[in-house]
Scaffold this active site. Structure first.
Site, PDB file in Angstrom:
ATOM      1  N   TYR A 291       0.827  -1.209   0.000  1.00 42.80           N
ATOM      2  CA  TYR A 291       0.000   0.000   0.000  1.00 42.80           C
ATOM      3  C   TYR A 291       0.862   1.260   0.000  1.00 42.80           C
ATOM      4  O   TYR A 291       1.567   1.557   0.973  1.00 42.80           O
ATOM      5  CB  TYR A 291      -0.895  -0.019   1.229  1.00 42.80           C
ATOM      6  CG  TYR A 291      -2.086   0.911   1.173  1.00 42.80           C
ATOM      7  CD1 TYR A 291      -3.332   0.449   0.792  1.00 42.80           C
ATOM      8  CD2 TYR A 291      -1.969   2.241   1.543  1.00 42.80           C
ATOM      9  CE1 TYR A 291      -4.437   1.283   0.769  1.00 42.80           C
ATOM     10  CE2 TYR A 291      -3.064   3.088   1.518  1.00 42.80           C
ATOM     11  CZ  TYR A 291      -4.287   2.606   1.133  1.00 42.80           C
ATOM     12  OH  TYR A 291      -5.375   3.442   1.115  1.00 42.80           O
ATOM     13  N   TYR A 341      -5.763   6.358  -7.226  1.00 47.36           N
ATOM     14  CA  TYR A 341      -6.018   6.006  -5.822  1.00 47.36           C
ATOM     15  C   TYR A 341      -7.377   5.362  -5.648  1.00 47.36           C
ATOM     16  O   TYR A 341      -8.405   6.002  -5.808  1.00 47.36           O
ATOM     17  CB  TYR A 341      -5.918   7.251  -4.939  1.00 47.36           C
ATOM     18  CG  TYR A 341      -5.961   6.948  -3.454  1.00 47.36           C
ATOM     19  CD1 TYR A 341      -4.852   6.409  -2.805  1.00 47.36           C
ATOM     20  CD2 TYR A 341      -7.104   7.184  -2.702  1.00 47.36           C
ATOM     21  CE1 TYR A 341      -4.879   6.118  -1.453  1.00 47.36           C
ATOM     22  CE2 TYR A 341      -7.141   6.900  -1.345  1.00 47.36           C
ATOM     23  CZ  TYR A 341      -6.025   6.374  -0.729  1.00 47.36           C
ATOM     24  OH  TYR A 341      -6.057   6.094   0.627  1.00 47.36           O
TER      25      TYR A 341
END
Lengths: 409, 157
Positions: A291, A341
């Site tokens: 991440y 994103y």
């Protein structure tokens, strides 16, 4: 090995383009992502009987999406959650199917993350004109300390202090993930960058520069989980769920910044569980996702999850180690730093495509799994993509992991 | 150098768990929570239960308002409108001097320090100061460097 290892599979993935702005509702984007995931799996709306999603009070609901698409669900639930929720919803889906509450579950995240509600509270046009500080915000907004960059920057700064690592290690991650984005037609930023480009980019919240920060985009993404028995009948080779941990916390969560070591993050508590459940060791992992809300969040999760020792991540990533065709390719879609994103869903989606050997790159035969492996011609499929470890970050004291394997592993 | 914050663009809303904390800042006192059962201290004060013994009998401890910088960031891009005229500014995590517990537990707090990054380093001692905001109900705690230290570390890239 875990009792449910390899019993459940990810069989469908899909997403909208990364947009800014979308000029669309989160309901519209969610319907598109769920439809694409169904199409990818070869499933009809009537084949889906469970739907879950996560959001930050910024999105539509499962019931709305199911109604729009004509589904009658046996289970639906929407949770509040940030990064690391995708892997948690996958774990949740396994439990639901195992217990008989549903058979095939789609999990989605839909967000106008750029044109709507932005992380850290910034409004679309820039700073918040008049800010109201309630709840936790009483104790951060008053000191101008609200965004993920400003918050995670504290742990990053302390990490640099404690380990002697420099921001050139951050740059290695930005460069590797951007290189992968250059091989991804879907990515927002596709021009390769150098370590020097990173070092010259402007400051956002020291020690983070612009190129340490992810892209904000408007996007929806979805994945479908079902049992192994059903998975074999569907369109693509199944991707098996080997193990993981979900929304794992650190000790002493009373306040994140009173923890003894700010950069001793939640993955440290989980990786033995995940690898034990999967029955593998680190050397079995062909590639990772990690991440990347910031370069630092990737860096710190490498050591939290045992890929290197404490304080060693800066050396570990040197020399392009995380790039495709190197030792441990990371975030092959370009990740949050360069693709866009999705609040974490895209890492799972890319890992599934890689494990199927069907990365949607520039190769004309990618849909049939035919790749050139020629990076100069835009191929981003790994030659050896059998086992993947996906590591996800919520904040320092919250993390998830999902270890997947393809059919040939 | 002091950071100029436009408090007209910031509305602090105390709640039943934090009202006493904000009232104390008006009297220039810096409080943290203290468990009336086991003595554990914590911040921020909106957390209503003790993380060590789970008691909800949460009282207060008046700190000396001194500590050591544990980490910091330099904000150059303002997100909250009140801080648009304040960039660049340093926000620090401060480990309080008088909240250390026998098992090693510490209490840290955060606050705005200065516009001048070169004043700040991990390891430096600092103290709280209280700033009027124009709103008689809200006095804002801020932090200043209060001395020197033998071993300090500053981000230099």
């Amino acid at each position: 090995m875990g009792a449910l290892t390899d019993k459940y599979c990810i069989v469908g993935v899909g997403e909208t383009p990364h947009m800014r702005p979308s000029n669309r509702t989160t309901l519209s984007m969610a319907c598109e992502a769920v439809s694409k995931a169904m199409e990818d799996a070869g499933l009809k709306p009537s084949d889906i009987d469970g739907m879950t999603s996560y959001q930050a009070a910024d999105s539509t609901s499962s019931a709305h999406v199911a109604t729009a698409l004509g589904m009658r669900l046996n289970y639906c639930l929407d949770i509040l959650g940030g990064g690391s929720s995708t892997e948690a919803l996958v774990a949740h889906a396994i439990g639901l199917i195992e217990a008989g509450y549903a058979k095939t579950i789609v999990c989605f995240r839909s967000m106008n993350g750029r044109s709507g509600r932005r992380m850290g509270g910034q409004v679309p046009g820039g700073p918040i004109p008049v800010a109201t500080a309630e709840g936790d915000n009483q104790f951060n907004m008053g000191w101008g300390w609200t965004t993920p960059a400003q918050r995670f920057g504290m742990s990053a700064m302390r990490y640099l202090h404690d380990t002697g690592c420099t921001t050139r290690a951050f740059a290695e991650i930005a460069v590797a993930h951007r290189y992968h984005a250059s091989l991804n037609p879907k990515a927002i930023h596709r021009s390769p960058i150098t370590i020097e480009d990173h070092q010259r980019s402007r400051w956002v919240a020291k020690p983070f520069r612009l190129l340490d920060c992810c892209q904000e985009t408007d996007v929806a993404a979805a994945i479908i989980v079902t049992s192994r028995e059903r998975a074999f009948d569907l369109r693509h080779p199944p991707v098996f769920i080997m193990g993981g941990y979900a929304r794992m916390m650190t000790e002493n969560p009373q306040w994140n910044y009173s923890r003894p070591v700010l950069h001793y993050v939640a993955g440290n508590y989980g990786w033995k569980r995940a690898f034990g459940m999967a029955g593998i060791s680190h050397s079995d992992v062909d590639f990772i996702s990690c991440y990347d809300a910031f370069t630092f969040t990737t860096l710190i999760q490498l050591e939290a999850n045992g890929f290197c020792g404490p304080g060693e991540a800066g050396d570990f990533v040197k020399g392009g180690r995380l790039k495709i065709d190197h030792e441990l390719p990371s975030n092959l879609s370009g990740g949050h730093l360069s693709e866009g994103y999705t609040h974490g869903v895209q890492m799972v989606i890319e890992n599934v495509r890689q494990l199927r050997h069907r990365a949607d790159d520039a190769c004309p035969g990618w849909r049939e799994g035919r790749h050139t492996y020629d990076r100069s011609k835009g191929c981003r499929q790994l030659r050896k993509a059998r086992i993947c470890c996906g590591m996800a970050w919520g904040w320092e004291n919250m993390a998830s992991c999902l270890i997947l394997r393809g059919i040939a592993a | 150098m002091a950071v100029t914050i436009d408090y007209t663009k910031l509305r602090i809303v105390p709640d039943p768990d934090t009202r006493e904390w904000w009232e104390a800042t008006r009297r220039h006192k810096y409080l943290v929570r203290r468990c009336n059962r086991c003595g554990h201290k914590w911040f921020p004060p909106n957390i209503p239960a003790c993380g060590k013994c789970a008691s909800m009998d949460a009282g207060w401890f008046e700190t000396a308002g001194t500590g050591v910088i544990h980490s910091y960031v330099v904000v150059t891009q303002p997100i909250v409108g009140a801080f648009v005229g304040a960039v660049p500014y340093v926000v620090a995590i401060i480990e309080l001097d008088d909240c250390k517990e026998d098992d090693g537990t510490v209490t840290r707090v955060a606050g705005v320090m200065t516009n001048d990054e070169s004043e700040v380093a991990i390891g430096l001692p600092c103290k709280v100061v209280f700033e009027e905001t124009g709103n008689p109900n809200i006095v804002m705690p801020r932090w200043q460097i209060s001395g020197s230290a033998e071993k300090t570390w500053r981000f230099t890239e």
